[in-house]
Design an enzyme around this catalytic site. Structure first.
Site, mmCIF file in Angstrom:
data_model
loop_
_atom_site.group_PDB
_atom_site.id
_atom_site.type_symbol
_atom_site.label_atom_id
_atom_site.label_comp_id
_atom_site.label_asym_id
_atom_site.label_seq_id
_atom_site.Cartn_x
_atom_site.Cartn_y
_atom_site.Cartn_z
ATOM 1 N N HIS A 271 5.208 -7.093 3.536
ATOM 2 C CA HIS A 271 4.781 -8.523 4.497
ATOM 3 C C HIS A 271 5.205 -8.587 5.397
ATOM 4 O O HIS A 271 3.929 -8.189 6.738
ATOM 5 C CB HIS A 271 5.172 -9.162 3.159
ATOM 6 C CG HIS A 271 4.688 -10.096 2.104
ATOM 7 N ND1 HIS A 271 3.903 -9.149 1.731
ATOM 8 C CD2 HIS A 271 5.441 -10.146 1.229
ATOM 9 C CE1 HIS A 271 3.352 -9.290 0.587
ATOM 10 N NE2 HIS A 271 4.922 -9.404 0.094
ATOM 11 N N ASP A 322 1.025 -5.432 -4.939
ATOM 12 C CA ASP A 322 2.022 -6.492 -5.223
ATOM 13 C C ASP A 322 1.840 -7.216 -6.452
ATOM 14 O O ASP A 322 1.986 -7.011 -7.637
ATOM 15 C CB ASP A 322 1.932 -7.568 -4.043
ATOM 16 C CG ASP A 322 2.977 -9.022 -3.850
ATOM 17 O OD1 ASP A 322 3.579 -8.622 -4.762
ATOM 18 O OD2 ASP A 322 3.068 -9.296 -2.931
HETATM 19 ZN ZN LIG Z 1 6.522 -9.162 -3.582
#
Ligand SMILES: [Zn+2]
Length: 459
Positions: A271, A322
């Site tokens: 991220h 994810d």
């Molecule tokens: Zn993650």
């Protein structure tokens, strides 16, 4: 040995027409050439390298779409309330059910063109938070599922120790925990032993996040030998996490990590959404990769990664799915690109000084850095000595058919979805035919039984 004549083979900086690829018995490429005298099969279409999925939490696939029914307009619904729903599912799932969900998910990933997955795995213990007699029981289920469907897996048993910066753990986190670095390293060792049974699996280390591990334990784990890299960590995903880190350590997450550890090209920062200019520069300079998960980051309202600034400093990035709210590789790239276009009012996101074709550039980043996230370095998409991992795009679509080779690549990136994928190969073996995984019938039956047991999607 097997030989394929390929219509269009996508390499790093060009599309080669009518080439022969020779593949050895072990699935590795032993030749790529213009001429071949002998028997061969034909692969018709545009052949891309197998996609890399550099960040996955398998069990969250079972809840994709479920957190979209919002109770009232007045109640906040954000990452943290989504996380509460996710914990409820994490508390329920058994090893058998996890294997069944993983088998379906990985077969779907293959169908969508991913040939390799980095599984960021923290669901380690039983429903009471006790270790299984086989410490790596749950991780082994993931490796078994990947093996069954033919997916390559880099299992990352995750070190998860704390409930937050200086906070005790909560009930919802009890299946994730290793009390200290020694216990965590035992789990890694057990996972490595389990992996020996699976030819498509390897094990590397990972830290859940700075908020989930204390400083001393972090130091013990990050003193890693070269042979144990790469290393994965969530970082700077949420603004609240950044604020809490500043309050606790007196520095922002990336800033603190860079100040205290030798972050290098073997680090994969998942991220890294919220960055200052100097953090953007420091990641780029360190040569660490950022693992971007555009559909999940969008779904959770994380924020927009400063890709244009990062790229201008030659930052490296890869793609993960994810939570698996989205699984389409081309869509992940498009969300990433369009987010940047919308905030910059410019169209050229995917480019460098050397490469102005968005198709080549985005593949170069996501494939090479994705492979690094799995612990291997390569110089081309298809090369001698590497496995033949390939995605075959059907050229029957009118736009794809009526395009020159390089335009086929960008047209596929911006105008197609997974339905253009007709075949997928891993180590020379065709696992997806006609857009479907070869074992889908049995996988489907088993998955249906599991979801029936788990009830939460159907009640
Ligand atoms: Zn993650």
């Amino acid at each position: 040995m097997k030989v394929y004549k390929i219509d269009y083979l996508v390499q790093k900086d060009r599309v080669r027409k009518d080439v022969f690829v020779e593949i050895g018995k072990d699935g590795k490429i032993i030749g790529i050439q213009k001429e071949f005298n002998g028997d061969y099969d034909v692969i018709k279409g545009l052949v891309l390298p197998g996609f890399q999925n550099a960040h996955s939490h398998c069990f969250q696939y079972a809840m994709a779409g479920m957190a979209e029914i919002h109770s009232t307009v007045n109640e906040p619904d954000d990452f943290w309330s989504w996380r509460d729903s996710m914990y409820k599912i994490a508390l329920q799932i058994s090893p058998e059910q996890l294997e069944s969900v993983a088998t379906m998910l990985y077969s779907e990933m293959l169908r969508f063109g991913y040939t390799e997955v980095a599984e960021f795995h923290y669901l380690h213990h039983d429903k009471n938070g006790q270790a299984y007699s086989n410490l790596s029981e749950m991780g082994e289920r993931l490796m078994a599922a990947a093996q069954k469907v033919g997916m390559k897996i880099t299992l990352i048993p995750i070190f998860y120790q704390k409930g937050g910066f200086g906070k005790e753990v909560t009930e919802g986190q009890k299946r994730f925990l290793s009390p200290d670095s020694d216990k965590y390293l035992e789990l890694v060792e057990s996972s490595r032993k389990s992996a020996e049974k699976y030819s498509k699996a390897k094990v590397v280390k990972g830290i859940h996040s700075l908020r989930a591990v204390d400083e001393k334990s972090l130091q013990n784990v990050l003193k890693t030998k070269e042979s144990e890299l790469p290393l994965h960590i969530h970082i700077s995903e949420q603004l609240k996490e950044v604020e809490e880190c500043q309050a606790f350590y007196g520095a922002r997450p990336v800033e603190w990590l860079m100040d205290n550890f030798d972050v290098n090209e073997n680090y994969h920062l998942v991220h890294a959404t919220h960055l200052t200019d100097s953090e953007v520069s420091s990641i780029a300079k360190s040569k660490a990769s950022v693992v971007l998960c555009p559909s999940t980051e969008g779904n959770l309202g994380d924020g927009i990664f400063p890709l244009r600034e990062f790229q201008s400093k030659r930052g490296r990035w890869s793609i993960g799915t994810d939570s698996h709210i989205g699984l389409q590789f081309m869509e992940e790239l498009r969300i990433l690109d369009y987010g940047q276009r919308l905030i910059s009012h410019k169209r050229n996101t995917f480019y460098s000084q050397e490469q102005g074709n968005s198709g080549f550039y985005s593949l170069e980043q996501s494939i090479f850095n994705g492979r690094k996230a799995m612990g291997r370095d390569t110089e081309n998409f298809f090369e001698i000595g590497e496995d033949f991992d390939a995605v075959v795009v059907d050229l029957a679509h009118p736009l794809l058919f009526m395009s020159n080779p390089e335009l086929k690549l960008t047209t596929n990136l911006f105008s197609m979805d997974q339905t253009s994928i007709k075949e997928v190969y891993v180590a020379g073996e065709r696992l997806v035919t006609g857009g479907m995984h070869n074992q889908i019938d049995s996988i489907w039956m088993d998955f249906a039984k599991t979801m029936d047991e788990l009830k939460f999607r159907l009640s």
